[in-house]
Design an enzyme around this catalytic site. Sequence first.
Site, PDB file in Angstrom:
ATOM      1  CB  THR A  73      -0.956   0.003   1.210  1.00  0.00           C
ATOM      2  OG1 THR A  73      -1.842  -1.112   1.100  1.00  0.00           O
ATOM      3  CG2 THR A  73      -1.764   1.290   1.261  1.00  0.00           C
ATOM      4  CG  ASN A 157      -7.134  -8.617  -5.363  1.00  0.00           C
ATOM      5  OD1 ASN A 157      -7.154  -7.874  -6.343  1.00  0.00           O
ATOM      6  ND2 ASN A 157      -7.971  -8.457  -4.350  1.00  0.00           N
ATOM      7  CD  GLN A 185      -2.646 -11.422  -4.654  1.00  0.00           C
ATOM      8  OE1 GLN A 185      -2.300 -12.598  -4.577  1.00  0.00           O
ATOM      9  NE2 GLN A 185      -3.175 -10.793  -3.616  1.00  0.00           N
ATOM     10  CB  SER A 205       3.213  -6.942   0.112  1.00  0.00           C
ATOM     11  OG  SER A 205       3.019  -6.809   1.500  1.00  0.00           O
ATOM     12  CB  CYS A 331     -18.961  -7.479   4.925  1.00  0.00           C
ATOM     13  SG  CYS A 331     -18.978  -9.140   4.238  1.00  0.00           S
TER      14      CYS A 331
END
Length: 395
Positions: A73, A157, A185, A205, A331
């Site tokens: 990020t 991803n 990824q 990452s 969500c």
Amino acid sequence: MNDIVYLDHNATTAPAPEVVDEMLDALQRAWANPSSTHEPGQTARRLLADARTRIASFLGGQGAELVFTSGATEANHQAILGALALARAESAGARRRLLVSAVEHPGLLALADRLAGEGVPVERIAVDAHGRLDLADLDRRLAQGDVALVSVMGANNETGVVMPVEAVATRVRAAGARLHVDATQLAGKARLHFGRSGADLMSVSAHKLHGPKGIGALLVRKGLALPALLAGRQERHRRGGTENLPGIAGFAAACDRAARTLDEDLARMTRLREALEDGLRAVLPPGLAVLGEGTERLPNTLCVRFHEIDSERVLGRLERAGIVAASGAACTASGTQPSHVLLAMGCSATQARAGVRFSLGRDTTPAQIRRTVEAAARVVHPLMLEHSPALAQAA
């Protein structure tokens, strides 16, 4: 965790034992500040230099091109903000436009939206129904001539669809713009070579390839004077702050481990992904849709829809059966929001809430794949019949 089949490796991976060992060694043996000139500091500095070389080698870059960050990020933020600032300065403001693919990670799209709100011209490159980048759409947007930066992910991803990075790089270079690739990824799931990719900037990452969380890197093409996101003299004045040496040591160990068995791991994960897909087709009624089918995908990633059944219903039943997978849907307090990736691929909102991602790891076993198929037969099969009364009557 021993009884759980963990199939969410695109989210994160467990630190490998050798990663933990190297981190502990760094904490105990090289705890000093690597910027200090005394002997303890120089011990830490030597460890930092060694780790930098090992990580850069695995990623197909040079040690001098590697800027350590807190993760992908931060690397993405430095790449985009820095490249835009550099382009404005070089072109006297003529090149300001940012192009990003419509299926980028939510964190990167959030940055793009923020920049758009601040007046930066931001456009999203379309993808086709399989999730592949629409190169014709990219060409149309590049033809306007004022693009500063194109930012695309190396592989998605959610769907695992691999993007045509080299083809994009050729177009971006011809248009006089720069290219950033979010390779989060790809590392550990593909042969990655920054030097041959054509990218100017690349983010990675460590926790995606069995390294620790909180450490990542930005590869910056040699000769590119990218402005720092955090001011300071560390990282060749490109990222201020005392280096996270234990994290960097663990990152290097993760790269070493991945490099030793990468070809074998990729072949095994491909076989297991295919076994999972074939197994699900065999035990479930009609209505299973494979997203990204027919195009190149990561060897470990299978994204499916079970009719249009909400992913949270499927995932809840699978987890109670001991299988952990994931959804691209978000969500919120108001309910489940559809996956932006699946919407960009042309799915309806209902379909975009139904995507379920199984992402395998290098330690995933055939027995775990069989358990997953058996669990799907027990708990997903009834849901699919419930969703399709005609199938239930035929059964």
